[in-house]
Motif scaffolding. Structure first.
Motif, PDB file in Angstrom:
ATOM      1  N   ARG A  83      40.795  25.827 -80.188  1.00  0.00           N
ATOM      2  CA  ARG A  83      39.870  26.667 -80.954  1.00  0.00           C
ATOM      3  C   ARG A  83      39.001  25.830 -81.877  1.00  0.00           C
ATOM      4  N   ARG A  84      39.601  24.803 -82.468  1.00  0.00           N
ATOM      5  CA  ARG A  84      38.808  23.927 -83.347  1.00  0.00           C
ATOM      6  C   ARG A  84      37.800  23.122 -82.527  1.00  0.00           C
ATOM      7  N   THR A  85      38.255  22.668 -81.363  1.00  0.00           N
ATOM      8  CA  THR A  85      37.380  21.848 -80.518  1.00  0.00           C
ATOM      9  C   THR A  85      36.210  22.648 -79.972  1.00  0.00           C
ATOM     10  N   SER A  86      36.466  23.864 -79.538  1.00  0.00           N
ATOM     11  CA  SER A  86      35.412  24.690 -78.932  1.00  0.00           C
ATOM     12  C   SER A  86      34.503  25.313 -79.968  1.00  0.00           C
ATOM     13  N   GLY A  87      35.023  25.458 -81.169  1.00  0.00           N
ATOM     14  CA  GLY A  87      34.210  26.066 -82.216  1.00  0.00           C
ATOM     15  C   GLY A  87      34.023  27.561 -82.058  1.00  0.00           C
ATOM     16  N   GLY A  88      34.809  28.162 -81.225  1.00  0.00           N
ATOM     17  CA  GLY A  88      34.693  29.616 -81.014  1.00  0.00           C
ATOM     18  C   GLY A  88      36.035  30.203 -80.623  1.00  0.00           C
ATOM     19  N   GLN A  89      35.968  31.386 -80.109  1.00  0.00           N
ATOM     20  CA  GLN A  89      37.195  32.073 -79.735  1.00  0.00           C
ATOM     21  C   GLN A  89      37.687  31.580 -78.377  1.00  0.00           C
ATOM     22  N   VAL A  90      39.006  31.440 -78.249  1.00  0.00           N
ATOM     23  CA  VAL A  90      39.629  30.936 -77.031  1.00  0.00           C
ATOM     24  C   VAL A  90      40.614  31.968 -76.513  1.00  0.00           C
ATOM     25  N   LEU A  91      40.625  32.143 -75.200  1.00  0.00           N
ATOM     26  CA  LEU A  91      41.555  33.082 -74.574  1.00  0.00           C
ATOM     27  C   LEU A  91      42.553  32.293 -73.741  1.00  0.00           C
ATOM     28  N   ILE A  92      43.839  32.376 -74.095  1.00  0.00           N
ATOM     29  CA  ILE A  92      44.897  31.720 -73.334  1.00  0.00           C
ATOM     30  C   ILE A  92      45.770  32.798 -72.696  1.00  0.00           C
ATOM     31  N   ALA A  93      45.913  32.716 -71.382  1.00  0.00           N
ATOM     32  CA  ALA A  93      46.723  33.687 -70.653  1.00  0.00           C
ATOM     33  C   ALA A  93      48.153  33.194 -70.558  1.00  0.00           C
ATOM     34  N   VAL A  94      49.079  34.087 -70.832  1.00  0.00           N
ATOM     35  CA  VAL A  94      50.506  33.774 -70.750  1.00  0.00           C
ATOM     36  C   VAL A  94      51.123  34.685 -69.706  1.00  0.00           C
ATOM     37  N   SER A  95      51.601  34.119 -68.630  1.00  0.00           N
ATOM     38  CA  SER A  95      52.253  34.914 -67.594  1.00  0.00           C
ATOM     39  C   SER A  95      53.689  35.163 -68.026  1.00  0.00           C
ATOM     40  N   ASP A  96      54.009  36.411 -68.322  1.00  0.00           N
ATOM     41  CA  ASP A  96      55.328  36.751 -68.837  1.00  0.00           C
ATOM     42  C   ASP A  96      56.031  37.700 -67.860  1.00  0.00           C
ATOM     43  N   GLU A  97      57.167  37.264 -67.351  1.00  0.00           N
ATOM     44  CA  GLU A  97      57.895  38.057 -66.354  1.00  0.00           C
ATOM     45  C   GLU A  97      58.368  39.391 -66.928  1.00  0.00           C
ATOM     46  N   ARG A  98      58.790  39.369 -68.195  1.00  0.00           N
ATOM     47  CA  ARG A  98      59.272  40.608 -68.814  1.00  0.00           C
ATOM     48  C   ARG A  98      58.148  41.636 -68.926  1.00  0.00           C
ATOM     49  N   PHE A  99      56.992  41.171 -69.333  1.00  0.00           N
ATOM     50  CA  PHE A  99      55.853  42.086 -69.469  1.00  0.00           C
ATOM     51  C   PHE A  99      55.508  42.730 -68.127  1.00  0.00           C
ATOM     52  N   CYS A 100      55.410  41.936 -67.074  1.00  0.00           N
ATOM     53  CA  CYS A 100      55.070  42.482 -65.753  1.00  0.00           C
ATOM     54  C   CYS A 100      56.143  43.426 -65.233  1.00  0.00           C
ATOM     55  N   ARG A 101      57.421  43.130 -65.576  1.00  0.00           N
ATOM     56  CA  ARG A 101      58.512  43.989 -65.116  1.00  0.00           C
ATOM     57  C   ARG A 101      58.430  45.392 -65.722  1.00  0.00           C
ATOM     58  N   HIS A 102      57.924  45.494 -66.929  1.00  0.00           N
ATOM     59  CA  HIS A 102      57.865  46.796 -67.614  1.00  0.00           C
ATOM     60  C   HIS A 102      56.662  47.645 -67.190  1.00  0.00           C
ATOM     61  N   LEU A 103      55.743  47.065 -66.446  1.00  0.00           N
ATOM     62  CA  LEU A 103      54.581  47.828 -65.985  1.00  0.00           C
ATOM     63  C   LEU A 103      55.008  48.842 -64.931  1.00  0.00           C
ATOM     64  N   LYS A 104      54.500  50.063 -65.031  1.00  0.00           N
ATOM     65  CA  LYS A 104      54.864  51.128 -64.089  1.00  0.00           C
ATOM     66  C   LYS A 104      54.035  51.052 -62.813  1.00  0.00           C
ATOM     67  N   ASN A 105      52.778  50.681 -62.950  1.00  0.00           N
ATOM     68  CA  ASN A 105      51.890  50.608 -61.793  1.00  0.00           C
ATOM     69  C   ASN A 105      52.116  49.287 -61.061  1.00  0.00           C
TER      70      ASN A 105
END
Length: 298
Positions: free
Chosen positions: A65-87
């Motif tokens: 974030r400091r290097t880019s000077g703006g907002q940064v989006l980092i994706a985290v693949s989380d098995e627990r999160f995907c498991r709780h999805l109904k669709n």
């Protein structure tokens, strides 16, 4: 209302309703996806097993974030999160993102095309940071549209198409009928194509092509079979007049006394003729019946 205008109006109304219903169902599906992401994120945080984001990941994020000077989006693949999805379709396309809530925190989304959950704030005790977590899924508009219930919009669109086809066929038929109804000579004279002409008499015309009488507005007049036979007798008579004996002999040849039946038939036929034409049925001393132009409607 003009028939052509009515046809176009109904077609446009069906198409517009179909489009609005499709758009509504599309947004309903998007909202359902957002709700699924929300509940999956909440259940993931309730498990409280191991940190979703490690200290090293947080440090790397702040450095980026400091290097880019703006907002940064980092994706985290989380098995627990995907498991709780109904669709099930979301399980393969969903992930978590995080942001560190500090003086450089901007909030909001960096990817307006994605569908994402509400933001949940959690305290990461190991890193001593407050994190803003969101659940994301990457689905194109076409994919979301395909997931939505489009049966009603599709039915309305099919109805609009069928209506358009039916209206075109009907209007073409009416145009052909109107061509047949164009006067081409004297009453009862054959036209060049061999069919009888449709000379107008008091707003009444007759087409040999479909054996129908038409009124002043060029629409078919609905007669019962017996009324139709009597009207043909009037039409085929050069003077449009015929005696009671001729009518009874033609319509009820096996009936000895058909006077009452004829009277009933005439009584019911009169209002129909007067409603759709400028004609009236006149009785001449109980011996003859004639079709005459109604001067009051001329």
């Amino acid at each position: 209302m003009n028939r052509r205008l009515l046809s176009v109006t109904v077609f446009l109304a069906l198409m517009l309703t179909s489009l609005l219903a499709g758009r509504h169902n599309y947004h309903v599906t998007r909202n359902e996806i957002t709700a699924d992401l929300n509940q999956a994120l909440a259940l993931t945080l309730l498990e409280k097993k191991e940190p979703i984001v490690t200290q090293d990941t947080i440090r790397a994020y702040k450095q980026l974030r400091r290097t880019s000077g703006g907002q940064v989006l980092i994706a985290v693949s989380d098995e627990r999160f995907c498991r709780h999805l109904k669709n099930r379709r979301l399980k393969e396309t969903s992930f978590l993102t995080f942001d560190v809530v500090d003086k450089e925190y901007q909030g909001g989304s960096t990817d307006e095309q994605a569908i994402y959950s509400d933001t949940l704030m959690i305290r990461n005790e190991h890193a001593g940071e407050t994190l803003a977590l969101k659940g994301y899924t990457r689905l194109s508009a076409a994919a979301v549209f395909g997931m939505s219930d489009q049966r009603l919009p599709a039915g309305l669109m099919a109805a609009a198409i069928l209506w358009a086809i039916g209206s075109m066929l009907y209007l073409r038929k009416r145009e052909k009928e109107n061509l047949v109804l164009q006067p081409v000579g004297g009453c009862g004279q054959p036209a060049e194509d061999g069919t009888q002409s449709a000379e107008d008499f008091g707003g009444l015309t007759y087409s040999d092509a479909d054996d129908r009488f038409y009124g002043t507005d060029h629409t078919p007049i609905r007669f019962t079979p017996m009324q139709q036979q009597l009207m043909r007798l009037f039409w085929q008579s050069p003077s449009h007049s015929i005696s009671k004996e001729e009518i009874c002999a033609a319509l009820w040849p096996k009936k000895d006394d058909a006077n009452d039946t004829l009277y009933t038939l005439i009584r019911r036929l009169k209002p129909i003729v007067e409603e759709h034409t400028r004609l009236k049925i006149v009785a001449d001393r109980g011996r003859n019946y004639s079709l005459e132009i109604n001067e009051l409607k001329s």
